[in-house]
Design a protein around this motif. Structure first.
Motif, short mmCIF file in Angstrom:
data_model
loop_
_atom_site.label_atom_id
_atom_site.label_comp_id
_atom_site.label_asym_id
_atom_site.label_seq_id
_atom_site.Cartn_x
_atom_site.Cartn_y
_atom_site.Cartn_z
N GLU A 187 -51.59 -14.75 21.14
CA GLU A 187 -52.19 -13.43 21.35
C GLU A 187 -52.40 -12.67 20.04
OE1 GLU A 187 -50.65 -11.13 24.81
OE2 GLU A 187 -49.38 -12.89 25.12
N TRP A 188 -51.58 -12.96 19.03
CA TRP A 188 -51.77 -12.27 17.74
C TRP A 188 -52.41 -13.19 16.68
CZ3 TRP A 188 -48.92 -14.37 13.73
CH2 TRP A 188 -47.73 -15.04 14.06
N THR A 189 -52.86 -14.36 17.09
CA THR A 189 -53.52 -15.28 16.14
C THR A 189 -54.93 -15.66 16.62
OG1 THR A 189 -52.58 -17.25 17.21
CG2 THR A 189 -51.31 -16.24 15.43
N PRO A 190 -55.75 -14.70 17.05
CA PRO A 190 -57.04 -15.05 17.66
C PRO A 190 -58.04 -15.65 16.68
CG PRO A 190 -56.91 -12.69 17.32
CD PRO A 190 -55.54 -13.24 17.04
N PHE A 191 -57.79 -15.53 15.37
CA PHE A 191 -58.75 -16.04 14.39
C PHE A 191 -58.49 -17.50 13.99
CE2 PHE A 191 -58.70 -11.43 13.66
CZ PHE A 191 -60.06 -11.16 13.76
N THR A 192 -57.35 -18.05 14.38
CA THR A 192 -57.00 -19.38 13.88
C THR A 192 -57.23 -20.50 14.88
OG1 THR A 192 -54.66 -18.98 14.45
CG2 THR A 192 -55.35 -18.51 12.18
N TYR A 193 -56.69 -20.39 16.11
CA TYR A 193 -56.72 -21.55 17.02
C TYR A 193 -58.13 -21.97 17.44
CZ TYR A 193 -56.70 -17.90 20.67
OH TYR A 193 -56.98 -16.81 21.44
N PRO A 194 -59.15 -21.06 17.50
CA PRO A 194 -60.48 -21.57 17.86
C PRO A 194 -60.97 -22.69 16.95
CG PRO A 194 -60.45 -19.19 18.01
CD PRO A 194 -59.16 -19.59 17.36
N PHE A 195 -60.56 -22.65 15.69
CA PHE A 195 -61.11 -23.62 14.74
C PHE A 195 -60.26 -24.88 14.63
CE2 PHE A 195 -62.48 -19.30 13.63
CZ PHE A 195 -63.80 -19.46 14.01
N ASN A 196 -59.11 -24.88 15.33
CA ASN A 196 -58.45 -26.15 15.62
C ASN A 196 -59.19 -26.86 16.74
OD1 ASN A 196 -56.15 -24.26 14.57
ND2 ASN A 196 -55.42 -26.34 14.25
N MET A 197 -59.66 -26.08 17.72
CA MET A 197 -60.40 -26.66 18.82
C MET A 197 -61.71 -27.27 18.35
SD MET A 197 -59.64 -23.67 21.63
CE MET A 197 -60.38 -24.52 23.04
#
Length: 469
Positions: free
Chosen positions: A400-410
């Protein structure tokens, strides 16, 4: 002495005889002894092995035969990578340390082959499951800038070690931001390269989300590390072919005139006002330096629900192999993820995989218009250590506080966090640069431009060296 130098500067000093690998390693070991009691970045330090490696490197330099661009540089490695002769406990009390440890991961093998001096292993939350670093096995890892604050995670031990001058380099893992989050919180450079650029073995249970990534004080040093690590290994069927050129040269590419999209929120994220101001100021400076910047969101909605399916099913698959009774011993938050992952079906997993693919296609199209995407690395500064989410935030889980990071692992794209500034309370803020898949060289070159227009002195990074000397 050695703690105030970058890896590149150390190697230059080795070549002239001004410094030796033994001196640099002794300095790093002293720094660990003086500072790590407060920071808790290391879970294993092997001074004997480190000095043995440093002496061998010193001989090679004296004879004019170094075996790599980073020969003799003191380095740590996250305790998620197999290391021959050292246990790999992954922050867990459920893994038996008393067993043969006879295999090096590809990352460890490449470091040894290139003469880097391995100081020891850095802390991780249990199985690297969250965006901060604490575990039942090793306790809480703290931020060298302010030890009451978190170092981030899950490669928080690596980031804290580098930031505090306890070794010049480290290697972390990143399945949802775990290199970039602590790099941003600790004021260093952390790269998540294109998926498969750095081989992994054994295969991560988090599958296509998982990356290994170099962490250092400067972009040049990260590029040098990527040259060492970015070689294929037959044990990883997803490993990419060896790169055509060197990253240490590509980092100097002139990127002025390229098209950059700046997305301050990705269209859905909440950002601390001070973080937003610092990041925007750096982006404006990039535009003044010649990067063609346009404010534009990629156009996707928050993919957290699909990420949660992929992440929790991976955790459940791994934990299902643990010994009976592990449920009572593991991190309670990890147990929650385990239970969540067991609720999803194969159809749920395939649907999340389809969403991941669609997101990758969307970003591929986006990059036909923009060479890179720039965002905050993390939308908040570091918060109080010992918590998964900021206290009193109302949040329930770290994504919830890392919305900028995990999309680009996907999407499996390369993404880097580079220092952008410091808050009024003295905490670092990171800026994230994302490029198309296989554009690791471009991402590094844009990060180098950030470093040039907004210098981040090493003396500010190795803050512990000033406090401990």
């Amino acid at each position: 002495m050695g703690t105030l130098l970058t890896a590149s500067e150390l190697v230059a000093a080795y070549s002239t005889g001004e410094l030796s690998p033994v001196e640099a390693t002794e300095a790093a070991l002293r720094a660990i002894e003086e500072r790590d009691r407060e920071v808790n970045a290391y879970c294993l330090v092997d001074a004997e092995v480190a000095l043995e490696g440093a002496k061998a490197s010193e001989t090679r330099w004296r004879e004019g035969n170094p075996i790599g661009w980073l020969d003799g540089v003191p380095t740590s490695i996250k305790d998620m990578f197999l290391t021959q002769g050292w246990p790999t406990l992954r922050g867990s009390t459920c893994i038996d340390p008393d067993q043969p440890w006879e295999v090096d991961s590809p990352v460890t093998a490449r470091l040894r082959e290139n003469g880097l001096v391995l100081l020891g292993k850095t802390t991780t939350p249990e199985l690297a499951w969250k965006g901060v670093t604490d575990s039942p096995l090793t306790g809480v890892t703290r931020n060298p800038w302010n030890p009451s604050m978190t170092a981030g995670g899950s490669s928080g031990g690596s980031a804290a070690a580098v930031a505090a001058g306890m070794g010049e380099l480290s290697v972390g893992t990143d399945g949802g931001g775990s290199v970039r989050i602590p790099a941003a919180f600790c004021g260093i450079v952390g790269l998540k390269p294109t998926h498969g650029r750095i081989p992994l073995y054994p295969a991560s249970p988090f599958g296509p989300l998982s990356h290994a990534g170099p962490m250092a004080r400067t972009v040049d040093d990260v590029a040098l590390m990527l040259d060492v690590l970015a070689l294929p290994d037959h044990r990883d069927p997803a490993a990419l072919p060896a790169p055509v050129g060197s990253y240490r040269e590509a980092v100097r590419r002139d990127v002025r005139g390229l098209n950059a999209a700046f997305s301050p929120t990705l269209g859905y994220a909440k950002v601390d006002p001070e973080v937003a101001r610092i990041v925007r100021s750096t982006v404006n400076a990039l535009a003044d330096a010649g990067l063609r910047v346009e404010e534009s969101d990629p156009g996707f909605t928050d993919p957290k629900e699909a990420f949660d399916v992929l992440w929790s099913t991976g955790a459940a698959q791994w934990l299902n192999t643990f010994p009976p009774g592990s449920e009572e011993k593991i991190d309670p938050g990890l147990r929650r993820v385990w239970e969540q992952g067991k609720t999803y079906s194969a159809a749920d997993y395939l649907a999340a995989t389809g969403e991941r693919a669609a997101l990758g296609i969307l970003m591929g199209e986006f990059h036909t218009r923009f060479d890179v995407l720039i965002t905050p690395a993390v939308g908040i500064p570091a918060f109080e250590a010992g918590y998964e989410v900021p206290p009193d935030s109302g949040m329930s889980s770290w994504p919830e506080w890392t919305p900028f990071t995990y999309p680009f692992n996907m999407t499996q794209q390369p993404a880097i966090s580079v220092p952008a500034g410091i808050t009024e309370s003295g905490l670092p803020v990171g800026l994230q640069i994302v490029g198309p898949r296989h554009s690791d060289d471009l991402v590094l070159a844009v990060a180098k431009l950030v470093e040039e227009i907004q210098p981040w002195p090493v003396s500010r990074l190795a803050i512990g060296s000033q406090q401990g000397s």
